[in-house]
Design an enzyme around this catalytic site. Structure first.
Site, PDB file in Angstrom:
ATOM      1  N   CYS A 113       0.736  -1.110  -0.097  1.00 58.54           N
ATOM      2  CA  CYS A 113       0.026  -0.052  -0.059  1.00 58.54           C
ATOM      3  C   CYS A 113       0.730   1.263   0.106  1.00 58.54           C
ATOM      4  O   CYS A 113       0.245   2.275  -0.288  1.00 58.54           O
ATOM      5  CB  CYS A 113      -1.006  -0.077   1.257  1.00 58.54           C
ATOM      6  SG  CYS A 113      -2.128  -1.388   1.320  1.00 58.54           S
ATOM      7  N   HIS A 253      -3.240   6.532   3.685  1.00 60.87           N
ATOM      8  CA  HIS A 253      -3.811   5.515   3.125  1.00 60.87           C
ATOM      9  C   HIS A 253      -4.844   5.084   3.756  1.00 60.87           C
ATOM     10  O   HIS A 253      -5.121   5.034   4.996  1.00 60.87           O
ATOM     11  CB  HIS A 253      -2.609   4.292   3.300  1.00 60.87           C
ATOM     12  CG  HIS A 253      -3.166   3.012   2.660  1.00 60.87           C
ATOM     13  ND1 HIS A 253      -3.543   2.976   1.229  1.00 60.87           N
ATOM     14  CD2 HIS A 253      -3.399   1.924   3.312  1.00 60.87           C
ATOM     15  CE1 HIS A 253      -4.074   1.662   1.230  1.00 60.87           C
ATOM     16  NE2 HIS A 253      -3.937   1.015   2.346  1.00 60.87           N
ATOM     17  N   ASN A 283     -10.328   0.077  -0.015  1.00 64.79           N
ATOM     18  CA  ASN A 283      -8.854  -0.109  -0.025  1.00 64.79           C
ATOM     19  C   ASN A 283      -8.364  -0.452  -1.359  1.00 64.79           C
ATOM     20  O   ASN A 283      -8.174  -1.706  -1.656  1.00 64.79           O
ATOM     21  CB  ASN A 283      -8.291  -1.143   1.220  1.00 64.79           C
ATOM     22  CG  ASN A 283      -6.881  -1.388   1.210  1.00 64.79           C
ATOM     23  OD1 ASN A 283      -5.881  -0.527   0.454  1.00 64.79           O
ATOM     24  ND2 ASN A 283      -6.338  -2.044   2.121  1.00 64.79           N
TER      25      ASN A 283
HETATM   26  N1  ACO Z   1     -18.555  -9.915   7.749  1.00 69.60           N
HETATM   27  C1  ACO Z   1     -19.050 -10.412   9.057  1.00 69.60           C
HETATM   28  N2  ACO Z   1     -18.258 -10.954   9.907  1.00 69.60           N
HETATM   29  C2  ACO Z   1     -17.044 -10.941   9.683  1.00 69.60           C
HETATM   30  C3  ACO Z   1     -16.409 -10.561   8.308  1.00 69.60           C
HETATM   31  C4  ACO Z   1     -17.220  -9.975   7.377  1.00 69.60           C
HETATM   32  N3  ACO Z   1     -16.806  -9.577   6.073  1.00 69.60           N
HETATM   33  N4  ACO Z   1     -15.114 -10.847   8.338  1.00 69.60           N
HETATM   34  C5  ACO Z   1     -14.717 -11.029   9.703  1.00 69.60           C
HETATM   35  N5  ACO Z   1     -15.978 -11.561  10.484  1.00 69.60           N
HETATM   36  C6  ACO Z   1     -15.915 -12.081  11.691  1.00 69.60           C
HETATM   37  C7  ACO Z   1     -14.885 -13.090  12.144  1.00 69.60           C
HETATM   38  O1  ACO Z   1     -15.019 -14.212  11.571  1.00 69.60           O
HETATM   39  C8  ACO Z   1     -14.879 -12.902  13.593  1.00 69.60           C
HETATM   40  O2  ACO Z   1     -15.811 -13.786  14.050  1.00 69.60           O
HETATM   41  P1  ACO Z   1     -15.693 -14.595  15.328  1.00 69.60           P
HETATM   42  O3  ACO Z   1     -15.516 -13.713  16.414  1.00 69.60           O
HETATM   43  O4  ACO Z   1     -16.980 -15.340  15.321  1.00 69.60           O
HETATM   44  O5  ACO Z   1     -14.839 -15.313  15.036  1.00 69.60           O
HETATM   45  C9  ACO Z   1     -15.313 -11.529  13.808  1.00 69.60           C
HETATM   46  O6  ACO Z   1     -15.845 -11.034  12.604  1.00 69.60           O
HETATM   47  C10 ACO Z   1     -14.405 -10.578  14.364  1.00 69.60           C
HETATM   48  O7  ACO Z   1     -13.296 -10.861  13.214  1.00 69.60           O
HETATM   49  P2  ACO Z   1     -11.710  -9.822  13.640  1.00 69.60           P
HETATM   50  O8  ACO Z   1     -10.841 -10.292  12.689  1.00 69.60           O
HETATM   51  O9  ACO Z   1     -11.460  -9.960  14.913  1.00 69.60           O
HETATM   52  O10 ACO Z   1     -12.265  -8.495  13.033  1.00 69.60           O
HETATM   53  P3  ACO Z   1     -11.666  -7.165  13.535  1.00 69.60           P
HETATM   54  O11 ACO Z   1     -12.250  -6.370  14.249  1.00 69.60           O
HETATM   55  O12 ACO Z   1     -10.146  -7.130  13.564  1.00 69.60           O
HETATM   56  O13 ACO Z   1     -11.980  -6.532  11.962  1.00 69.60           O
HETATM   57  C11 ACO Z   1     -10.687  -6.319   9.788  1.00 69.60           C
HETATM   58  C12 ACO Z   1     -11.277  -7.072  10.876  1.00 69.60           C
HETATM   59  C13 ACO Z   1     -11.565  -5.170   9.283  1.00 69.60           C
HETATM   60  C14 ACO Z   1     -10.104  -7.128   8.834  1.00 69.60           C
HETATM   61  C15 ACO Z   1      -9.530  -5.607  10.614  1.00 69.60           C
HETATM   62  O14 ACO Z   1      -8.710  -6.504  11.153  1.00 69.60           O
HETATM   63  C16 ACO Z   1      -8.646  -4.835   9.762  1.00 69.60           C
HETATM   64  O15 ACO Z   1      -9.266  -3.823   8.974  1.00 69.60           O
HETATM   65  N6  ACO Z   1      -7.421  -5.109   9.805  1.00 69.60           N
HETATM   66  C17 ACO Z   1      -6.654  -4.325   8.775  1.00 69.60           C
HETATM   67  C18 ACO Z   1      -6.286  -5.316   7.706  1.00 69.60           C
HETATM   68  C19 ACO Z   1      -6.161  -4.389   6.363  1.00 69.60           C
HETATM   69  O16 ACO Z   1      -6.597  -3.340   6.107  1.00 69.60           O
HETATM   70  N7  ACO Z   1      -5.501  -4.868   5.464  1.00 69.60           N
HETATM   71  C20 ACO Z   1      -5.203  -4.490   4.152  1.00 69.60           C
HETATM   72  C21 ACO Z   1      -3.830  -4.428   3.524  1.00 69.60           C
HETATM   73  S1  ACO Z   1      -2.830  -3.422   4.595  1.00 69.60           S
HETATM   74  C22 ACO Z   1      -3.092  -1.848   4.523  1.00 69.60           C
HETATM   75  O17 ACO Z   1      -3.677  -1.490   3.735  1.00 69.60           O
HETATM   76  C23 ACO Z   1      -2.975  -1.108   5.903  1.00 69.60           C
END
Ligand code: ACO
Length: 326
Positions: A113, A253, A283
């Site tokens: 990114c 970003h 993103n």
């Molecule tokens: N819809 C519904 N539920 C979902 C989804 C979805 N799309 N995705 C995950 N869940 C569920 C999971 O299965 C989990 O369920 P469980 O508790 O029953 O196991 C629950 O939601 C919580 O999951 P987490 O992964 O803990 O959720 P979190 O609050 O961490 O959010 C997210 C996930 C949005 C991916 C977050 O971690 C994030 O944004 N991380 C950064 C990742 C990113 O942006 N990467 C891109 C590339 S790097 C960059 O650009 C910076």
């Protein structure tokens, strides 16, 4: 200051819009979950026959027109991308071919990114070292082709797009006031695409196991992104000898609104000065910052002599921050 001037901006965005409601029909997710956890409402998705360079070429034509330049005026093409048209040649060379050019220096920068900020930093150094005079700097991705559309943890996050800047030397007091960049390869496996390179070449098995798609430990990426975006931002402000209140516009970003929110709170940057596009594009990895810069410019948010702060974090892990005097 590394003097330079951005004389043209362009974007290439697929027409097809995929909303959170569309995603509800594809995987077990909801508009409410995606909006609350990420701030994303919709994203653009490229057609099956569109590659990264196709989006860059659309953006390049717009940017060259604004700059009042022809493709043949370019001496350098630098593309920040981690979703290239082909492993080789570089996407920059495919852009060259599409623009009918032979001769310019053309290469890609793979910094996740941070690809656009890395590419702009390289362009600034080439310009200031008098090795380049008319540089096309792009950040572009077709993330939709490397996403596992059955994995709700990743497929809801990404979008496709390209942003281009035409960068030239200047004698005026404008350009990059301060910048930093860095990486931590020890954490590479928290966000990567396992197959398709020499470590794990394409095979029937890699395709069946969907190893050619984004693999991510979301909450670890989140924590590292918040920490490094904060560090990079505070460092670049200190190096520029500017306070956050002296910044006219912050273009971070945009991976997740919660990462941006944490960054601005930790660095005292007001929300009103933070330019957001995540709700409409998702993103777009390396494309996010140049597309946001373009949209901010055409919304009249950028004036002569403004200080624009950029900060990014991505696969690698990589990070970068930059203050540009417009
Ligand atoms: N819809 C519904 N539920 C979902 C989804 C979805 N799309 N995705 C995950 N869940 C569920 C999971 O299965 C989990 O369920 P469980 O508790 O029953 O196991 C629950 O939601 C919580 O999951 P987490 O992964 O803990 O959720 P979190 O609050 O961490 O959010 C997210 C996930 C949005 C991916 C977050 O971690 C994030 O944004 N991380 C950064 C990742 C990113 O942006 N990467 C891109 C590339 S790097 C960059 O650009 C910076």
């Amino acid at each position: 200051m590394k003097k330079l001037k951005i004389v043209g901006l362009g974007v290439g965005l697929p027409k097809r819009i995929l909303t959170n409601f569309d995603l509800e029909k594809m995987v077990d997710t909801s508009d409410e979950w995606i909006t609350e956890r990420t701030g994303i409402k919709e994203r653009r998705i490229a057609d099956s026959d569109t590659a990264t360079s196709d989006l860059i070429v659309i953006a390049a034509k717009e940017a060259l027109k604004q700059a009042n330049l022809k493709p043949t005026d370019l001496d350098t093409i630098i593309v920040g991308t981690s979703t290239p048209d082909t492993i080789y040649p570089s996407t920059a060379c495919w852009v060259e071919k599409a623009l009918g050019l032979s001769g310019p220096v053309a290469f890609d920068v793979n910094a996740g990114c941070c690809g656009f900020l890395y590419a702009l930093e390289i362009a600034a150094n080439l310009i200031n070292g008098k090795r380049a005079k008319k540089v096309l700097v792009a950040g572009a991705e077709v993330m939709s082709k490397v996403v596992n559309w059955e994995d709700r943890r990743t497929c809801v996050l990404f979008g496709d797009g390209a942003g281009v800047c035409i960068v030239v030397p200047t004698d005026e007091e404008r350009g990059i006031v301060a910048s930093n960049w860095g990486s931590d390869g020890t954490l590479a496996e928290l966000l990567y695409q396992p197959a398709g390179g020499t470590r794990m070449p394409a095979s029937k098995e890699t395709v069946e196991k969907k190893l050619h798609t984004v693999h991510m430990v979301g909450n670890e990426v989140f924590k590292n992104a918040v920490r490094e975006m904060e560090n990079a931002t505070l460092q670049v402000l200190a190096d520029a000898n500017l306070s956050s209140s002296e910044i006219d516009l912050f273009i971070p970003h945009q991976a997740n609104y919660r990462i941006i929110d944490a960054t601005i709170k930790r660095t005292n940057i007001p929300l009103e000065k933070t330019y957001l596009v995540i709700h409409k594009y998702g993103n777009m990895s390396a494309a996010t910052i140049p597309v946001a810069l373009h949209d901010a410019y055409y919304e009249g948010k950028i004036k002569d002599n403004n200080y624009i702060l950029f900060a990014a974090f991505g696969a690698g892990f990589t990070w970068a921050a930059m203050i540009l005097k417009w």
